[in-house]
Design an enzyme around this catalytic site. Structure first.
Site, PDB file in Angstrom:
ATOM      1  N   TRP A 159      -4.478  -4.352   8.604  1.00  0.00           N
ATOM      2  CA  TRP A 159      -5.297  -4.323   7.394  1.00  0.00           C
ATOM      3  C   TRP A 159      -6.773  -4.290   7.810  1.00  0.00           C
ATOM      4  CZ3 TRP A 159      -8.312  -8.559   5.241  1.00  0.00           C
ATOM      5  CH2 TRP A 159      -8.889  -8.231   3.999  1.00  0.00           C
ATOM      6  N   ASP A 197     -11.642  -1.360 -11.500  1.00  0.00           N
ATOM      7  CA  ASP A 197     -10.618  -1.821 -10.555  1.00  0.00           C
ATOM      8  C   ASP A 197      -9.885  -3.030 -11.133  1.00  0.00           C
ATOM      9  OD1 ASP A 197      -9.509  -2.814  -7.763  1.00  0.00           O
ATOM     10  OD2 ASP A 197     -10.397  -0.858  -7.349  1.00  0.00           O
ATOM     11  N   ASP A 198      -9.344  -3.861 -10.274  1.00  0.00           N
ATOM     12  CA  ASP A 198      -8.493  -4.996 -10.652  1.00  0.00           C
ATOM     13  C   ASP A 198      -9.212  -5.930 -11.637  1.00  0.00           C
ATOM     14  OD1 ASP A 198      -6.463  -6.817 -10.662  1.00  0.00           O
ATOM     15  OD2 ASP A 198      -6.472  -7.173  -8.496  1.00  0.00           O
ATOM     16  N   ARG A 210       0.322 -12.412  -1.115  1.00  0.00           N
ATOM     17  CA  ARG A 210      -0.715 -12.253  -2.148  1.00  0.00           C
ATOM     18  C   ARG A 210      -0.256 -12.769  -3.521  1.00  0.00           C
ATOM     19  NH1 ARG A 210      -4.649  -7.585  -4.688  1.00  0.00           N
ATOM     20  NH2 ARG A 210      -6.534  -8.747  -4.318  1.00  0.00           N
ATOM     21  N   LYS A 265      -6.089   4.677  -9.858  1.00  0.00           N
ATOM     22  CA  LYS A 265      -5.943   4.155  -8.487  1.00  0.00           C
ATOM     23  C   LYS A 265      -4.650   3.348  -8.467  1.00  0.00           C
ATOM     24  CE  LYS A 265      -8.209   1.028  -5.198  1.00  0.00           C
ATOM     25  NZ  LYS A 265      -9.393   0.181  -5.006  1.00  0.00           N
ATOM     26  N   ASP A 298      -2.212   1.096  -6.661  1.00  0.00           N
ATOM     27  CA  ASP A 298      -2.268   0.181  -5.523  1.00  0.00           C
ATOM     28  C   ASP A 298      -0.891  -0.420  -5.223  1.00  0.00           C
ATOM     29  OD1 ASP A 298      -3.415  -1.283  -3.496  1.00  0.00           O
ATOM     30  OD2 ASP A 298      -4.997  -2.141  -4.740  1.00  0.00           O
ATOM     31  N   MET A 299      -0.744  -0.983  -4.041  1.00  0.00           N
ATOM     32  CA  MET A 299       0.501  -1.657  -3.635  1.00  0.00           C
ATOM     33  C   MET A 299       0.111  -2.626  -2.532  1.00  0.00           C
ATOM     34  SD  MET A 299       3.196  -2.126  -1.573  1.00  0.00           S
ATOM     35  CE  MET A 299       3.391  -0.947  -0.260  1.00  0.00           C
ATOM     36  N   ASN A 300       0.108  -3.913  -2.862  1.00  0.00           N
ATOM     37  CA  ASN A 300      -0.525  -4.876  -1.960  1.00  0.00           C
ATOM     38  C   ASN A 300       0.397  -5.897  -1.317  1.00  0.00           C
ATOM     39  OD1 ASN A 300      -3.287  -4.078  -2.034  1.00  0.00           O
ATOM     40  ND2 ASN A 300      -3.360  -4.757  -4.152  1.00  0.00           N
ATOM     41  N   CYS A 357      -3.213   3.833  -2.827  1.00  0.00           N
ATOM     42  CA  CYS A 357      -3.844   2.723  -2.115  1.00  0.00           C
ATOM     43  C   CYS A 357      -2.749   1.723  -1.815  1.00  0.00           C
ATOM     44  CB  CYS A 357      -4.918   2.092  -3.006  1.00  0.00           C
ATOM     45  SG  CYS A 357      -5.667   0.600  -2.323  1.00  0.00           S
ATOM     46  N   ASP A 414      -9.451  -0.847   3.192  1.00  0.00           N
ATOM     47  CA  ASP A 414     -10.284  -1.808   2.456  1.00  0.00           C
ATOM     48  C   ASP A 414     -11.551  -2.117   3.234  1.00  0.00           C
ATOM     49  OD1 ASP A 414      -8.751  -2.039   0.247  1.00  0.00           O
ATOM     50  OD2 ASP A 414      -7.873  -3.988   0.726  1.00  0.00           O
TER      51      ASP A 414
HETATM   52  C1  GLA Z   1      -6.415  -4.015  -2.834  1.00  0.00           C
HETATM   53  C2  GLA Z   1      -7.158  -2.701  -2.758  1.00  0.00           C
HETATM   54  C3  GLA Z   1      -8.599  -2.915  -3.097  1.00  0.00           C
HETATM   55  C4  GLA Z   1      -8.700  -3.492  -4.494  1.00  0.00           C
HETATM   56  C5  GLA Z   1      -7.876  -4.759  -4.577  1.00  0.00           C
HETATM   57  C6  GLA Z   1      -7.776  -5.265  -6.004  1.00  0.00           C
HETATM   58  O1  GLA Z   1      -6.834  -4.896  -1.862  1.00  0.00           O
HETATM   59  O2  GLA Z   1      -6.992  -2.131  -1.499  1.00  0.00           O
HETATM   60  O3  GLA Z   1      -9.315  -1.712  -3.024  1.00  0.00           O
HETATM   61  O4  GLA Z   1      -8.274  -2.560  -5.439  1.00  0.00           O
HETATM   62  O5  GLA Z   1      -6.546  -4.570  -4.123  1.00  0.00           O
HETATM   63  O6  GLA Z   1      -7.008  -6.405  -6.091  1.00  0.00           O
END
Ligand code: GLA
Length: 785
Positions: free
Chosen positions: A202, A369-370, A446, A479, A481-483, A529, A551
């Site tokens: 990461w 974003d988030d 997370r 966007k 995402d998948m975290n 992402c 990131d």
């Molecule tokens: C991940 C993405 C970031 C942002 C955060 C939001 O870490 O890679 O760019 O969008 O989530 O929680």
């Protein structure tokens, strides 16, 4: 072009040849892959010279059958290998039959050459306009069980790419358990090669790691449920002598986003086997009677024009045969993303202020974003609840989007649809939709869990909820995402005996969702992402036109990360943002100019609070955006070259060239100052050798504060470094930066380069000195006269 005569096969692209034949015992012997050679004419195919000669099998090795005492499969170069008949190396296929046996005995039973590109059923694959003789399907059948395998080859002549995939068909009356089924296998006698993989973590993605192969097995793999930032599925084989513009290089990639493996094995006989496909670790698939299992498509290319030559083949392939839909060819907008500017602390009024500032500097797309949905004030809740937080967005998503559109910007939104928070309405309603072992503790990641996409009902739910959001929200960009990596892998939907299919079915479920949504919303620009680059692969690029590469927005780190991606993926697939300093990931301070210069060699965005910037900085940003727009088509879609790295990567150069060779933009970046090192040369590759070009840099001014208390060398009064007086002087006194402007030929630019103004080295300074402190960079341009 593909040709077959009886038992011989030759596949040609513009500059490469691939050949194999059927052995007397029915297996396929790999004969050649590399630079184009002549193997056929009107009278037939001449591959005898390439076949290995065998008279006596090596002692203590197993021979295939009584009649064949002269070779062992263990010492053959095979296109496809299996367990149990004497080949002790890593196999392509491993199955358990109903009788418990794990031995397979596949032999050639036929081949068909066609022109239709095979479309895989459950997963994305590349596409191609129909051409004669571009697809070859070779069928192998197991002599003892009713199973057959199709090996599928497709030739992309122009970009020197050949793809391979395979299908396993169960014609028997009973189930068969698949333990592994790969996508590609290449065996060669030449194991004197360097294997390069792209590893990282990461915020530290895509570091190239080279290793000289020797006896044994090397595995590059991912088992986290995504292609991963630790081991990208793209790998290269080269020679010690290969450099950026010279020497042989093979590139391999996979059109798959889940757990994958790339295995390089050098056998006791010095043969090199390469395998790539779905990672067998944790994988099992119960193939019922009458069913077919397909492996993902593997992509391979060869170039003898060094790493850049190989990258150009891959880039062209991605642009013309992977990216699809409206955005494959359209220029990507410059965006402002709210994440590093505000994190979770967003509100309609705050976002609108940012958007207005963005508009004033020429930005085209605003991305929320988030933090906008459910009760999402931190990362502990609400994933799954894709409705607006009305405290933050009193007029809903649509209300905000209308206002953003009124400002004159496009509107984009962040979602993470594959996830579920324990603290969410969705989890309270459907606890069985999370991927977790019922009744057992779940390891955290997370503060969220992965949705069970092996369950078709969950996939349908995501399609419905997001369709509604995209339809009503006035959304131009998403966007996605998948975290979270996988842990406690378990699908509450699948029966206990099919749990080995969970990760694979997750991926096919995800592909179904993405295919439904991208088809339904063809105008939305989708950006992938996964905590940055945890899922940067060709599978995702079949749906997402661009991917947030990391990131990490630190310009110095980004130079390496973007260099890493550039081996396999063209700049238009990578997004890169200018952020504030000290950088949030490294606390490093880099010049604004460098942050822009690096981000410009990708899809440019800003991810910082423009409202906090002073007017001079905003003016600078405005100039950057304008410059980017002027050169955008070249930055995004030009032919990208890496320069040879200097001083172990301390100096990095890139250049990108327009399709017609009439213009190029280049960059030189130096990480750390080297004292008393005045020389600097910038080469630009890929221009027309016999044409003249104007080579230039843009005029710019420098801040006197850069020189600290050296100001006293010229100041009539003493100025204290960092004092208010120093600040005031800096507002009025600007120093001219050096300016390059010369005329040279394309081949001279390529091979000799341009000797730049001398770098500052303490003994003097004037307007022809290149002031290059730590993390400095410059852009240079060439235009045909
Ligand atoms: C991940 C993405 C970031 C942002 C955060 C939001 O870490 O890679 O760019 O969008 O989530 O929680």
């Amino acid at each position: 072009m593909i040709r077959q005569t009886d038992d011989k096969f030759v596949l040609d692209t513009k500059s490469t040849t691939y050949a194999f034949r059927v052995l007397p015992t029915g297996q396929l012997e790999h004969l050649y892959y590399g630079k184009k050679i002549r193997l056929d004419d009107e009278s037939g195919i001449y591959t005898d010279a390439l076949c290995e000669k065998h008279e006596f099998a090596p002692g203590n090795n197993i021979v295939y059958d009584d009649k064949t005492q002269n070779y062992s499969l263990n010492d053959m170069r095979l296109e496809f290998s299996a367990n149990g008949k004497g080949d002790n190396r890593e196999p392509f296929i491993e199955v358990v039959h109903e009788d418990g046996s794990r031995t397979s005995d596949f032999v050639y039973t036929g081949a068909v050459i066609g022109k239709d590109k095979r479309v895989l059923i459950n997963m994305p694959s590349s596409y191609d306009a129909q051409r004669d003789a571009s697809t070859l399907t070779v069928t192998l059948s197991d002599k003892n069980y009713d199973l057959s395998v199709e090996l599928i080859y497709h030739v992309f002549e122009d970009c020197d790419v050949i793809t391979r995939s395979a299908a396993l068909i169960n014609n028997s009356k009973s189930n068969v358990k698949i333990l592994r089924f790969m996508s590609v296998q290449i065996d060669t006698n030449d194991s004197n090669r360097v294997l390069s993989t792209f590893n990282g973590a990461w915020i530290r993605e895509m570091k190239r790691v080279d290793r000289k192969l020797s006896r044994g097995r090397f595995v590059n793999d991912s088992c986290v449920g995504a292609s991963s930032s630790t081991a990208n599925p793209f790998v290269m084989f080269s020679k010690k002598c290969t450099c950026e513009n010279l020497g042989p290089v093979y590139g391999f990639n996979l059109v798959y986003s889940g757990n994958h493996t790339e295995i390089a094995e050098v056998s006791e006989f010095g043969k090199l086997r390469f395998l790539s496909g779905i990672n067998p670790k944790g994988f099992e698939y119960d193939l019922a009677s009458g069913e077919t299992f397909e492996s993902p498509e593997a992509v391979m290319t060869f170039s003898d024009e060094g790493f850049n030559g190989m990258s150009h083949n891959m880039h062209r392939f991605v642009r013309e045969h992977i990216l699809r839909g409206r955005w494959a060819k359209e220029e990507r907008p410059v965006l402002l993303n709210s994440w590093e500017a505000a994190y979770f602390d967003i509100s309609e009024s705050k976002l609108l202020k940012m958007a207005k500032a963005a508009k004033s500097v020429g930005i085209e797309l605003f991305v929320m974003d988030d933090g906008w949905f459910g009760r999402r004030d931190d990362d502990k809740s609400s994933l799954g609840d894709w409705y607006p937080n009305t405290k933050k967005l009193p007029h809903g998503v649509n209300g905000l989007s209308e206002k953003i559109h009124d400002i004159g910007l496009k509107f984009g939104i962040w979602v993470e649809p594959e996830m579920i928070s324990e603290d969410s309405d969705l989890y309270r309603a459907h606890p069985d939709w999370a991927m977790r072992i019922p009744g057992k503790p779940h390891s955290p990641g997370r503060n969220q869990m992965i949705l069970d996409l092996a369950n078709p009902e969950v996939c349908d739910h995501i399609i419905t909820v997001l369709s509604d959001l995209f339809e009503t929200g006035g959304i131009d960009y998403v966007k996605w995402d998948m975290n979270r990596n996988e842990s406690d892998v378990y699908s509450p939907y699948l029966p206990p005996l099919r749990q080995g299919e969970t990760s694979y079915r997750y991926m096919t479920g995800l592909y179904r969702i993405l295919s439904a949504l991208t088809e339904k919303f063809p105008d939305i620009l989708f950006e992938g992402c996964a905590s940055g680059g945890n899922r940067f692969d060709l599978g995702m690029l079949c749906y997402f036109s661009q991917i947030w590469g990391s990131d990490d927005t630190d310009a110095s780190e980004r130079v390496d990360i973007q260099t890493g991606y550039s081996y396999a993926y063209p700049p238009v697939t990578v997004s890169s943002h200018v952020s504030s300093v000290p950088n949030h990931q490294t606390l490093r301070v880099t010049p604004l100019e460098t942050r822009f210069n690096v981000a410009a060699f990708a899809n440019l965005g800003y991810e910082c609070n423009l409202c906090d910037m002073d007017q001079a900085t905003l003016d600078e940003v405005k100039k950057q955006v304008l410059l980017y727009k002027e050169w955008r088509s070249i930055f995004q879609n030009g032919r990208f070259y890496r320069g040879e790295t200097v001083d172990n990567g301390n100096v990095v150069t890139w250049n990108v060239v327009s399709a017609d060779g009439s213009a190029s933009a280049g960059m030189m970046f130096r990480r750390l100052v080297v004292a008393n090192d005045q020389r600097g040369v910038l080469k630009m590759h890929g221009l027309e050798g016999d044409k003249k070009y104007r080579f230039y840099s843009l005029p710019f001014k420098m801040d006197v504060r850069l020189f600290g208390d050296l100001i006293n060398m010229i100041s009539p009064v003493h100025v204290k470094n960092g004092s208010m007086i120093h600040d005031i002087i800096s507002r009025f006194v600007k120093l001219d930066g050096e300016h390059e402007d010369t005329v040279t030929f394309g081949d001279a630019l390529d091979l000799a380069g341009v000797e730049l103004s001398p770098a500052y080295s303490s003994t003097g300074f004037n307007e022809r000195t290149r002031v290059f402190p730590d993390f400095a960079s410059r852009l240079y341009f060439a235009q045909k006269l």
